[in-house]
Scaffold this motif. Structure first.
Motif, mmCIF file in Angstrom:
data_model
loop_
_atom_site.group_PDB
_atom_site.id
_atom_site.type_symbol
_atom_site.label_atom_id
_atom_site.label_comp_id
_atom_site.label_asym_id
_atom_site.label_seq_id
_atom_site.Cartn_x
_atom_site.Cartn_y
_atom_site.Cartn_z
ATOM 1 N N TRP A 84 -42.041 -8.309 17.184
ATOM 2 C CA TRP A 84 -41.606 -9.049 15.994
ATOM 3 C C TRP A 84 -42.766 -9.901 15.463
ATOM 4 O O TRP A 84 -43.065 -9.884 14.274
ATOM 5 N N GLU A 85 -43.418 -10.630 16.358
ATOM 6 C CA GLU A 85 -44.559 -11.469 15.981
ATOM 7 C C GLU A 85 -45.712 -10.628 15.442
ATOM 8 O O GLU A 85 -46.316 -10.977 14.423
ATOM 9 N N GLU A 86 -46.007 -9.535 16.121
ATOM 10 C CA GLU A 86 -47.136 -8.685 15.732
ATOM 11 C C GLU A 86 -46.927 -8.035 14.370
ATOM 12 O O GLU A 86 -47.895 -7.687 13.698
ATOM 13 N N SER A 87 -45.677 -7.909 13.955
ATOM 14 C CA SER A 87 -45.396 -7.338 12.637
ATOM 15 C C SER A 87 -45.549 -8.379 11.531
ATOM 16 O O SER A 87 -45.399 -8.066 10.356
ATOM 17 N N GLY A 88 -45.825 -9.629 11.925
ATOM 18 C CA GLY A 88 -46.019 -10.688 10.941
ATOM 19 C C GLY A 88 -44.787 -11.517 10.665
ATOM 20 O O GLY A 88 -44.805 -12.422 9.837
ATOM 21 N N ALA A 89 -43.703 -11.233 11.368
ATOM 22 C CA ALA A 89 -42.456 -11.968 11.159
ATOM 23 C C ALA A 89 -42.423 -13.220 12.036
ATOM 24 O O ALA A 89 -43.271 -13.417 12.901
ATOM 25 N N TYR A 90 -41.446 -14.064 11.791
ATOM 26 C CA TYR A 90 -41.309 -15.336 12.498
ATOM 27 C C TYR A 90 -40.056 -15.349 13.351
ATOM 28 O O TYR A 90 -39.143 -14.559 13.153
ATOM 29 N N THR A 98 -37.501 -13.200 8.598
ATOM 30 C CA THR A 98 -38.412 -12.377 7.811
ATOM 31 C C THR A 98 -39.761 -13.073 7.669
ATOM 32 O O THR A 98 -39.867 -14.294 7.798
ATOM 33 N N CYS A 99 -40.784 -12.295 7.363
ATOM 34 C CA CYS A 99 -42.130 -12.853 7.262
ATOM 35 C C CYS A 99 -42.364 -13.597 5.959
ATOM 36 O O CYS A 99 -43.205 -14.490 5.914
ATOM 37 N N ASP A 100 -41.630 -13.283 4.918
ATOM 38 C CA ASP A 100 -41.904 -13.925 3.635
ATOM 39 C C ASP A 100 -41.018 -15.145 3.374
ATOM 40 O O ASP A 100 -41.506 -16.255 3.214
ATOM 41 N N ARG A 147 -38.570 -16.220 5.438
ATOM 42 C CA ARG A 147 -38.051 -16.728 6.715
ATOM 43 C C ARG A 147 -36.526 -16.771 6.748
ATOM 44 O O ARG A 147 -35.925 -17.706 7.247
ATOM 45 N N ASP A 168 -44.780 -20.309 15.118
ATOM 46 C CA ASP A 168 -46.040 -20.913 14.689
ATOM 47 C C ASP A 168 -46.321 -22.265 15.338
ATOM 48 O O ASP A 168 -47.210 -22.985 14.895
#
Length: 63
Positions: free
Chosen positions: A11-17, A34-36, A38, A62
């Motif tokens: 999940w983290e590696e895909s850029g999501a939180y 979601t990454c954008d 959240r 983060d």
């Protein structure tokens, strides 16, 4: 590495939180965001000690 830790790392590696929703003696509840915007899209509930160790004292991805 446990399945739950692998899932959270992917999940983290895909850029999501992610964000810890609850910490109890029985485990963790983590919101997957979601990454954008959240926005919450799923929750990970687990009593896995490896996941608890991986997350540690962090409340968010983060931190």
């Amino acid at each position: 590495m446990s399945e739950e830790v692998e899932r959270l790392r992917r999940w983290e590696e895909s850029g999501a939180y992610w964000e810890v929703v609850a910490r109890t003696p029985g485990g963790l509840v983590i919101a997957l965001l979601t990454c954008d915007l959240r926005e919450e899209v799923d929750r990970l509930r687990s009593d896995d000690p490896e996941l608890a160790s991986y997350v540690g004292e962090r409340d968010r991805a983060d931190d």
